[in-house]
Scaffold this motif. Sequence first.
Motif: not given
Length: 439
Positions: A142-143, A278-282, A285-286, A336-341
Amino acid sequence: MTSPFVPMTVGEIVDAFVEGDNPFYWKAFDGSTAGPEDAKYTVSINSPEGLSYVVTAPGDVGLARAWVTEGLSVEGEHLAHPYGIFDALRELYRKFRKPDFRTMARIMRSLGSMGAIQIQPVPDVERASWIERTLRQGLSKHSKQRDADVISDHYDVGNDFYELFLGDSMTYTCAVYPTEDASLDQAQENKYRLIFDKLRLKPGDRHLDVGCGWGGMVRYAAKQGVKSLGVTLSQEQAEWAQEKIKEEGLEDLAEVRFMDYRDVEENDFDAISAIGLLEHIGVANYPDFFNFLSDKLHVGGLMLNHCITYPDNHKTAKGTFIDRYIFPDGELTGSGTITKAMQDNGFEVLHTENFRFDYMRTLRDWCDNLQENWDEAVALVGAPTAKLWAMYMAGSEWGFEYNVVALHHFLGVKLDDEGGRGDVPERRWWTDAPSSEFS
């Protein structure tokens, strides 16, 4: 006295890897068979090379390698839409086992006797060279440069190829079907309409679309009087989008740049959309991703994140086949992980919504289009690449139907220091498009 070595047949090798009942009937180049003759699907192993791919990487990677090189074929399944086989593949993956050391040694000796021990890269589609180059250059995951290489690797296959199955909208993300019988293009237009409404965009507003693809959302927003900027790491996408913007006379309001979203210098946007980025972000890195985009909004500004998710919050990685051949470095997690992030990094989450059946229908339509244009697809990119995309899209269609993966919208708002969000309403303000619009 040591008994002479007796090579195993291909059928015996298959049986050694499958525990219990085999969901396929297997026929091999050496005349041997495995599995029940009345199985729904018959799989032919056509060459020693095909057998090598299956044995040395049992599971999705090995089967994909064998299938795209025609070392393995499935009777009764169309090359461009091999959807039905995934039910049987699911059962097969569950039954795969690694043979004991003694059996594995005998299998490898048997492969050697067939001349199948040397595994060659899959022609035209093997990414080993890309991985080796990345490691040599010391590019971290993800550089900016590695992300640029990954996106180019996938999306710069050629616009002509994508046009064959994406339809007139040139949109490579989940559509939202206003009715079950709506066309793909109608559903993609409805998706853009829905995101536009969720973002409360109006004429004169400023909108940023990160990971904009061929600029569909940017052009939709511009047509409604919004000044919209899109960025993509695919040069072919950016060039195509800019030509389309010029063709539609939207230069005063719409722009697509070939650049990393992290290099956008403008601020104070009214709304941001991230459709399939977001699928490409890792996952790690959220925080940086959401904080960066929050900083690009004014207070009360809205962000719509549209992305593929897992049905739970425990897994974080894609399968090896997709990671190696389709989206290197791609990573998924649960809603849930994305909502939290988002909540922890600049946003109040107002609404989430699951569209997994819409993505199932989208992939069905893409597969049907690819099937209709199969000969042209093979002429453009070659049979191995065309078959990889067919396997990926049909497998994904199956995955969305059976809740292996899902697709969520996350709508967030940037708050002020006291928790205020400007004039953003308390309740949902958007509606589904009336069916009459698409009749």
